[in-house]
Write a protein that holds these residues in place. Structure first.
Motif, short mmCIF file in Angstrom:
data_model
loop_
_atom_site.label_atom_id
_atom_site.label_comp_id
_atom_site.label_asym_id
_atom_site.label_seq_id
_atom_site.Cartn_x
_atom_site.Cartn_y
_atom_site.Cartn_z
N LEU A 195 -2.29 8.87 -4.67
CA LEU A 195 -2.25 7.40 -4.77
C LEU A 195 -3.16 6.70 -3.75
O LEU A 195 -3.13 7.02 -2.55
CB LEU A 195 -0.81 6.92 -4.58
CG LEU A 195 -0.60 5.41 -4.52
CD1 LEU A 195 -0.93 4.76 -5.86
CD2 LEU A 195 0.84 5.08 -4.11
N ARG A 196 -3.95 5.78 -4.24
CA ARG A 196 -4.72 4.90 -3.36
C ARG A 196 -4.39 3.44 -3.70
O ARG A 196 -4.34 3.08 -4.87
CB ARG A 196 -6.23 5.14 -3.52
CG ARG A 196 -6.70 6.40 -2.84
CD ARG A 196 -8.12 6.78 -3.23
NE ARG A 196 -8.26 8.24 -3.18
CZ ARG A 196 -8.50 8.91 -2.06
NH1 ARG A 196 -8.65 8.29 -0.92
NH2 ARG A 196 -8.60 10.23 -2.11
N LYS A 240 -7.88 4.89 1.82
CA LYS A 240 -7.31 6.20 2.15
C LYS A 240 -6.10 6.43 1.23
O LYS A 240 -5.48 5.48 0.74
CB LYS A 240 -6.88 6.24 3.61
CG LYS A 240 -8.05 6.12 4.59
CD LYS A 240 -8.83 7.42 4.67
CE LYS A 240 -9.87 7.42 5.77
NZ LYS A 240 -11.23 7.21 5.33
N SER A 241 -5.75 7.72 1.06
CA SER A 241 -4.66 8.04 0.13
C SER A 241 -3.30 7.82 0.78
O SER A 241 -3.19 7.71 2.01
CB SER A 241 -4.78 9.49 -0.33
OG SER A 241 -4.45 10.33 0.76
N PHE A 242 -2.26 7.78 -0.05
CA PHE A 242 -0.91 7.56 0.47
C PHE A 242 -0.49 8.64 1.49
O PHE A 242 0.10 8.30 2.52
CB PHE A 242 0.09 7.46 -0.69
CG PHE A 242 1.41 6.92 -0.27
CD1 PHE A 242 1.56 5.57 0.06
CD2 PHE A 242 2.52 7.75 -0.18
CE1 PHE A 242 2.79 5.08 0.48
CE2 PHE A 242 3.75 7.26 0.24
CZ PHE A 242 3.88 5.91 0.57
N PRO A 243 -0.81 9.93 1.23
CA PRO A 243 -0.51 10.95 2.25
C PRO A 243 -1.20 10.66 3.59
O PRO A 243 -0.63 10.91 4.65
CB PRO A 243 -1.04 12.25 1.63
CG PRO A 243 -0.98 12.01 0.16
CD PRO A 243 -1.29 10.56 -0.03
N ALA A 280 6.50 4.61 5.35
CA ALA A 280 5.31 4.23 4.58
C ALA A 280 5.72 3.62 3.24
O ALA A 280 5.17 2.59 2.81
CB ALA A 280 4.41 5.44 4.36
N ALA A 281 6.72 4.23 2.58
CA ALA A 281 7.18 3.73 1.28
C ALA A 281 7.81 2.34 1.44
O ALA A 281 7.60 1.46 0.60
CB ALA A 281 8.19 4.71 0.68
N GLU A 282 8.52 2.15 2.52
CA GLU A 282 9.17 0.87 2.77
C GLU A 282 8.12 -0.24 2.96
O GLU A 282 8.22 -1.33 2.37
CB GLU A 282 10.03 1.00 4.04
CG GLU A 282 10.68 -0.27 4.50
CD GLU A 282 11.25 -0.15 5.93
OE1 GLU A 282 12.21 -0.83 6.22
OE2 GLU A 282 10.71 0.63 6.74
N ASP A 330 -4.21 -3.42 -7.16
CA ASP A 330 -4.42 -2.31 -8.09
C ASP A 330 -3.91 -1.00 -7.48
O ASP A 330 -3.85 -0.87 -6.25
CB ASP A 330 -5.91 -2.16 -8.43
CG ASP A 330 -6.12 -1.40 -9.73
OD1 ASP A 330 -5.11 -1.13 -10.44
OD2 ASP A 330 -7.27 -1.07 -10.04
N LEU A 331 -3.51 -0.06 -8.34
CA LEU A 331 -3.09 1.27 -7.91
C LEU A 331 -3.99 2.28 -8.59
O LEU A 331 -4.29 2.16 -9.77
CB LEU A 331 -1.64 1.54 -8.34
CG LEU A 331 -0.57 0.59 -7.78
CD1 LEU A 331 0.78 0.91 -8.42
CD2 LEU A 331 -0.49 0.67 -6.27
N GLU A 332 -4.40 3.26 -7.79
CA GLU A 332 -5.31 4.26 -8.35
C GLU A 332 -4.68 5.63 -8.08
O GLU A 332 -4.34 5.93 -6.94
CB GLU A 332 -6.64 4.12 -7.60
CG GLU A 332 -7.74 5.02 -8.04
CD GLU A 332 -8.93 4.93 -7.05
OE1 GLU A 332 -9.11 3.88 -6.40
OE2 GLU A 332 -9.63 5.93 -6.95
#
Ligand SMILES: [Fe+2]
Lengths: 277, 262
Positions: free
Chosen positions: B147-148, B220-223, B241-243, B256-258
């Motif tokens: 996820l970006r 940068k990616s979610f990780p 991070a999710a919060e 947008d979500l990629e």
């Protein structure tokens, strides 16, 4: 742009579109035939201005009126500006595009004012060539408006009306006649506004502006922040008796009153327009 | 000849060097060349001052009328308008205040100019939609590693030493009975400004969130975002991070979500 027939569309009686009136225009159905937008206000990437513009353009014919083309400048034409203008025109699809007979920038700096030109052959040649260039770039004739002025140059050897008339012929462009500005300049430079109007070629006059101003006694500052005065209404009456029916609008740039007040002025223009046709 | 006249007229209006231009003006009529020129010179200055008054209302009330007028006149002199639209005229204000001795130490004023100009940019930045909670719910579990997050094109983050955003709110809110006075923060704070659904927003953000927003802005990616928090949060890093990510969604910060469709 050569040799295409001039087809002066009559749009009726309009108003300069101002931010204060967006909601009222979109929520009601004001008796206004069309709107004129100030091009520079919409040369942005996003935001409320463009949002409202997109909605209003679905309901009313629009024309684009710019203040920064600087057609009379001795600087090269500002191609960034013209590109932005062209892009906006693609979005708005205006009935026509206008700017002013003046210069606004010099040496890369903008005065943000409509500075007068010396009226002589040198300027005529220079401006005509630039108008042709702009018209080729935009793929359409443009309208140039007479601005109010406060100085006359010693090197001028023709009047503004002669210059404007010859420029329109030479460059094959059109004219936006601001009847208030003729009145103001007539007052400030001691000429009879009717002489100006008499000299115009009706074929080239595509639009009329009516506006108000502030009279300081010895001179008039063209503030566009007052209602149209009686003398200018009379001059408008004279203009259309002389030149025939012309698309007309009320132009208020400052101290923007409620829409209803401007609609009254649009109605008055319409009544004068009707009585002559 | 045309160029010569325009050079002289410009100098008369912008630099107040009138003599050469006055000789170009026809005499006669009810007013003389000097007064005719004055109409243009006055209109030039007052139009630009009006523009700055409109663009920097809180800076204005912070420094008061006299100093604001000095700022305007100094600015007009140093940074004449180089753009056809007045919209961009004030773009060098922060720079001007920083480099002018009289103002370079007035940090709250410099920061306020920055904050107000940012809003100007946010206001007419490109518009984009906001990603909804439902769209986030549709991300397959295995796709989160790819996820970006795309932030609003209007998104901007600044760092302030003073309580600039709070002062801006208090001054902008005419009915505020307990106005907040400018004061220095114990430590530098981060402030974000953005536009969602045509409305402009701002808020201060903690350091860990600021770091994540910077990573998100760089695509940068979610990780990568989770890893940033590892040192501070350990095992709870991905939860934090999710919060934060959920908060951004609620605030319309994400356009947008990629991610890899698996
Ligand atoms: Fe006009």
């Amino acid at each position: 742009m050569k040799n295409t027939k001039i087809d002066n569309q009559f749009l009726g009686f309009g108003l300069g579109l101002r931010t204060d009136h967006y909601e009222e225009i979109l929520s009601g159905d004001p008796p206004i035939d069309w709107f004129e937008i100030i091009s520079e206000n919409y040369m942005v990437k996003g935001g409320r201005q463009l949002y409202h513009l997109d909605r209003i353009k679905e309901r009313y014919p629009l024309v684009m009126h710019g203040v920064s083309m600087s057609i009379g400048s001795s600087d090269p034409l500002n191609m960034d500006y013209l590109n932005d203008l062209k892009r906006l025109a693609e979005r708005v699809k205006p009935r026509w595009i206008s700017d002013h007979l003046c210069w606004t920038s010099h040496g890369g700096h903008n005065t943000h004012d409509l500075m007068p030109l010396p009226y002589n052959q040198e300027t005529l040649k220079h401006v005509a060539q630039r108008v042709k260039h702009v018209q080729d770039f935009l793929g359409q004739r443009i309208l140039l408006e007479n601005a109010s002025s406060y100085v006359t140059y010693k090197v001028s050897d023709m009047t503004e009306w002669e210059f404007l008339h010859h420029l329109a012929e030479e460059a094959d462009c059109l004219i936006l006649l601001d009847v208030n500005n003729i009145y103001v300049s007539g007052y400030n430079h001691d000429f009879d506004p009717k002489t100006y109007i008499d000299y115009m070629d009706p074929q080239r006059i595509c639009q009329i502006h009516l506006a108000g101003h502030e009279n300081n006694g010895d001179f008039i500052i063209d503030t566009h922040d007052h209602p149209v005065i009686d003398e200018v209404w009379q001059l408008y009456d004279y203009t259309i008796r002389t030149l025939g029916r012309v698309t007309t609008m009320i132009e208020r740039d400052d101290h923007i009153p409620p829409l209803a007040e401007l609609i009254e002025e649009v109605k008055r223009a319409r009544a004068i327009g009707k009585s002559q046709c | 000849m045309l160029k010569d006249i325009q050079t002289k007229f410009k100098a008369a209006v912008m630099q107040d060097t009138k003599e050469a231009f006055l000789l170009e003006i026809e005499e006669g009529g009810k007013i003389g060349p000097e007064q005719r020129l004055h109409i243009y010179a006055h209109a030039y200055k007052s139009r630009l001052v009006d523009t700055l008054v409109e663009d920097f209302p809180v800076l204005h009330s912070l420094v008061g009328d006299d100093m604001f007028e000095d700022i305007c006149l100094g600015y007009i002199d140093k940074y004449p308008s180089s753009h056809p639209s007045l919209r961009y005229f004030g773009q060098h204000m922060v720079q001007f205040l920083k480099e002018t001795e009289a103002y370079s130490n007035i940090i709250p004023a410099i920061e306020m100019a920055d904050f107000e100009w940012n809003f100007n940019d946010v206001f007419d930045a490109p518009d984009a939609r906001s990603v909804s909670v439902e769209e986030v719910a549709k991300i397959p579990a295995q796709a989160w590693t790819t996820l970006r997050i795309h932030l609003q094109p209007s998104f901007v983050m600044s760092r302030y030493k003073w309580n600039t955003p709070a002062v801006w709110s208090t001054v902008s809110d005419k009915n505020d009975d307990h106005p907040i006075m400018p004061e220095e923060y114990p430590k530098i704070s981060n402030c974000i400004q953005w536009k969602s659904d045509l409305k402009c927003f701002f808020r201060t953000v903690p350091d860990d969130e600021a770091a994540l927003l910077n990573l998100a802005k760089d695509h940068k990616s979610f990780p990568d975002l989770c890893e940033q928090l590892l040192e501070e949060y350990g095992e709870a890093a991905s939860m934090r991070a999710a919060e934060l990510f959920k908060g951004w969604i609620m605030e319309g910060l994400v356009c947008d979500l990629e991610y890899l469709k698996v």
